[in-house]
Design a protein around this motif. Structure first.
Motif, PDB file in Angstrom:
ATOM      1  N   THR A  80       0.843  -1.183   0.000  1.00 55.13           N
ATOM      2  CA  THR A  80       0.000   0.000   0.000  1.00 55.13           C
ATOM      3  C   THR A  80       0.881   1.236   0.000  1.00 55.13           C
ATOM      4  O   THR A  80       1.713   1.420   0.879  1.00 55.13           O
ATOM      5  N   THR A  81       0.680   2.076  -1.005  1.00 57.52           N
ATOM      6  CA  THR A  81       1.549   3.240  -1.142  1.00 57.52           C
ATOM      7  C   THR A  81       1.048   4.432  -0.324  1.00 57.52           C
ATOM      8  O   THR A  81       1.817   5.319  -0.010  1.00 57.52           O
ATOM      9  N   ARG A  82      -0.233   4.434   0.008  1.00 56.90           N
ATOM     10  CA  ARG A  82      -0.746   5.590   0.734  1.00 56.90           C
ATOM     11  C   ARG A  82      -1.902   5.173   1.636  1.00 56.90           C
ATOM     12  O   ARG A  82      -2.852   4.560   1.183  1.00 56.90           O
ATOM     13  N   LYS A  83      -1.790   5.490   2.912  1.00 60.77           N
ATOM     14  CA  LYS A  83      -2.861   5.210   3.856  1.00 60.77           C
ATOM     15  C   LYS A  83      -3.372   6.536   4.409  1.00 60.77           C
ATOM     16  O   LYS A  83      -2.631   7.500   4.500  1.00 60.77           O
ATOM     17  N   LEU A  84      -4.637   6.526   4.799  1.00 57.37           N
ATOM     18  CA  LEU A  84      -5.175   7.719   5.441  1.00 57.37           C
ATOM     19  C   LEU A  84      -4.561   7.855   6.827  1.00 57.37           C
ATOM     20  O   LEU A  84      -4.447   6.874   7.564  1.00 57.37           O
ATOM     21  N   SER A  85      -4.180   9.054   7.165  1.00 57.68           N
ATOM     22  CA  SER A  85      -3.646   9.307   8.494  1.00 57.68           C
ATOM     23  C   SER A  85      -4.773   9.212   9.521  1.00 57.68           C
ATOM     24  O   SER A  85      -5.959   9.237   9.171  1.00 57.68           O
ATOM     25  N   ARG A  86      -4.401   9.126  10.780  1.00 56.57           N
ATOM     26  CA  ARG A  86      -5.412   9.106  11.836  1.00 56.57           C
ATOM     27  C   ARG A  86      -6.256  10.378  11.786  1.00 56.57           C
ATOM     28  O   ARG A  86      -7.475  10.330  11.965  1.00 56.57           O
ATOM     29  N   ALA A  87      -5.609  11.504  11.533  1.00 58.39           N
ATOM     30  CA  ALA A  87      -6.338  12.777  11.457  1.00 58.39           C
ATOM     31  C   ALA A  87      -7.367  12.737  10.333  1.00 58.39           C
ATOM     32  O   ALA A  87      -8.501  13.203  10.497  1.00 58.39           O
ATOM     33  N   ALA A  88      -6.977  12.167   9.178  1.00 57.78           N
ATOM     34  CA  ALA A  88      -7.901  12.105   8.042  1.00 57.78           C
ATOM     35  C   ALA A  88      -9.067  11.166   8.341  1.00 57.78           C
ATOM     36  O   ALA A  88     -10.221  11.455   8.010  1.00 57.78           O
ATOM     37  N   LEU A  89      -8.768  10.016   8.988  1.00 64.13           N
ATOM     38  CA  LEU A  89      -9.829   9.077   9.333  1.00 64.13           C
ATOM     39  C   LEU A  89     -10.817   9.688  10.325  1.00 64.13           C
ATOM     40  O   LEU A  89     -12.030   9.541  10.194  1.00 64.13           O
ATOM     41  N   GLU A  90     -10.282  10.383  11.319  1.00 68.86           N
ATOM     42  CA  GLU A  90     -11.151  11.018  12.307  1.00 68.86           C
ATOM     43  C   GLU A  90     -12.002  12.099  11.653  1.00 68.86           C
ATOM     44  O   GLU A  90     -13.201  12.215  11.922  1.00 68.86           O
ATOM     45  N   THR A  91     -11.373  12.882  10.791  1.00 68.28           N
ATOM     46  CA  THR A  91     -12.099  13.958  10.106  1.00 68.28           C
ATOM     47  C   THR A  91     -13.201  13.390   9.232  1.00 68.28           C
ATOM     48  O   THR A  91     -14.330  13.893   9.217  1.00 68.28           O
ATOM     49  N   LEU A  92     -12.899  12.322   8.495  1.00 64.67           N
ATOM     50  CA  LEU A  92     -13.903  11.695   7.634  1.00 64.67           C
ATOM     51  C   LEU A  92     -15.066  11.157   8.465  1.00 64.67           C
ATOM     52  O   LEU A  92     -16.238  11.309   8.083  1.00 64.67           O
ATOM     53  N   ALA A  93     -14.754  10.529   9.598  1.00 65.37           N
ATOM     54  CA  ALA A  93     -15.809   9.996  10.458  1.00 65.37           C
ATOM     55  C   ALA A  93     -16.702  11.111  10.991  1.00 65.37           C
ATOM     56  O   ALA A  93     -17.931  10.984  11.025  1.00 65.37           O
ATOM     57  N   ILE A  94     -16.094  12.214  11.396  1.00 65.31           N
ATOM     58  CA  ILE A  94     -16.876  13.346  11.918  1.00 65.31           C
ATOM     59  C   ILE A  94     -17.794  13.892  10.832  1.00 65.31           C
ATOM     60  O   ILE A  94     -18.979  14.148  11.063  1.00 65.31           O
ATOM     61  N   ILE A  95     -17.261  14.066   9.630  1.00 62.32           N
ATOM     62  CA  ILE A  95     -18.076  14.601   8.530  1.00 62.32           C
ATOM     63  C   ILE A  95     -19.226  13.649   8.217  1.00 62.32           C
ATOM     64  O   ILE A  95     -20.375  14.065   8.027  1.00 62.32           O
ATOM     65  N   ALA A  96     -18.931  12.339   8.173  1.00 64.68           N
ATOM     66  CA  ALA A  96     -19.964  11.361   7.836  1.00 64.68           C
ATOM     67  C   ALA A  96     -21.094  11.345   8.857  1.00 64.68           C
ATOM     68  O   ALA A  96     -22.269  11.282   8.498  1.00 64.68           O
ATOM     69  N   TYR A  97     -20.746  11.409  10.144  1.00 64.27           N
ATOM     70  CA  TYR A  97     -21.760  11.276  11.185  1.00 64.27           C
ATOM     71  C   TYR A  97     -22.408  12.592  11.596  1.00 64.27           C
ATOM     72  O   TYR A  97     -23.470  12.578  12.216  1.00 64.27           O
ATOM     73  N   HIS A  98     -21.796  13.709  11.269  1.00 66.09           N
ATOM     74  CA  HIS A  98     -22.328  14.991  11.736  1.00 66.09           C
ATOM     75  C   HIS A  98     -22.685  15.948  10.603  1.00 66.09           C
ATOM     76  O   HIS A  98     -22.990  17.103  10.853  1.00 66.09           O
ATOM     77  N   GLN A  99     -22.621  15.494   9.347  1.00 67.46           N
ATOM     78  CA  GLN A  99     -22.860  16.410   8.231  1.00 67.46           C
ATOM     79  C   GLN A  99     -24.274  17.002   8.267  1.00 67.46           C
ATOM     80  O   GLN A  99     -25.193  16.326   8.750  1.00 67.46           O
ATOM     81  N   PRO A 100     -24.431  18.234   7.761  1.00 68.80           N
ATOM     82  CA  PRO A 100     -23.373  19.127   7.292  1.00 68.80           C
ATOM     83  C   PRO A 100     -22.635  19.747   8.471  1.00 68.80           C
ATOM     84  O   PRO A 100     -23.248  20.173   9.441  1.00 68.80           O
TER      85      PRO A 100
END
Length: 200
Positions: A80-100
């Motif tokens: 795997t050449t690129r993984k999401l960082s912890r910050a990116a995973l947390e940010t994505l989870a927040i956006i998904a569960y709290h959007q907008p």
């Protein structure tokens, strides 16, 4: 209503050959007038449910996918050449569960500042998009997830995201104090409520 076997074959061919999931409108455009799209899809879905590929609905669109229990056959070991960082995973989870949700709200939930690079990674992946501007002072931009996010994670609708109990049972939650998921239990009932916002 009797299904025309030729219509069924045509729908099957279109879904099989398409590189992207197709919605019912796209199928209706290519099939003869009078084709019962809903009945055709239901018939195909039933026909393929016990086969090596299944007809599934993702983000309101239809496509063939390998049967879940056979996915291991297609797994490949690769670097795997690129993984999401912890910050990116947390940010994505927040956006998904709290959007907008606004950038300031993301930072408040995470408890740390949000780097531009973190958002850029999620934009580059095609998983988040601007949703509009909140009708509050400063009119901050709000963010939400995209159709590509739903398809990538195998979801038909954002409401299909796993709830607190499901994630806890699967061992996917870090419930230590300060974790972004520590308060998910209190927001599970309505994790995705569109607040009043103004499109660009």
């Amino acid at each position: 209503m009797t299904i025309d076997p030729e219509h069924l074959r045509m729908a099957e061919a279109l879904l099989f050959a398409s590189r992207e999931p197709l919605d019912e409108a796209a199928l209706a455009e290519r099939l003869p007038d009078g084709a019962d799209i809903g009945a055709l899809l239901a018939t195909l879905q039933d026909s393929y449910k016990a086969r090596g590929v299944n007809l599934v609905r993702l983000a309101g669109k239809w496509c063939f996918l390998t049967a879940p229990d056979l996915a291991w056959l297609l797994e490949m070991e690769r670097e795997t050449t690129r993984k999401l960082s912890r910050a990116a995973l947390e940010t994505l989870a927040i956006i998904a569960y709290h959007q907008p949700v606004t950038r300031a709200e993301i930072e408040e939930i995470r408890g740390v500042g949000l780097s531009r690079g973190t958002m850029d990674v999620l934009f580059d992946a095609g998983w988040i998009r601007p949703r509009g501007r909140r009708r509050t002072p400063g009119r901050p931009v709000t963010y939400g997830v995209t159709e590509e996010f739903l398809i990538h994670f195998g979801l038909d609708d954002i409401k299909d995201l796993p709830g607190f109990d499901e994630m806890k049972a699967a061992g996917l939650l870090n419930l230590e104090p300060g974790s972004i998921f520590a308060d998910l239990a209190t927001t599970e009932e309505d994790p995705i409520i569109d607040e009043e916002e103004e499109e660009y």
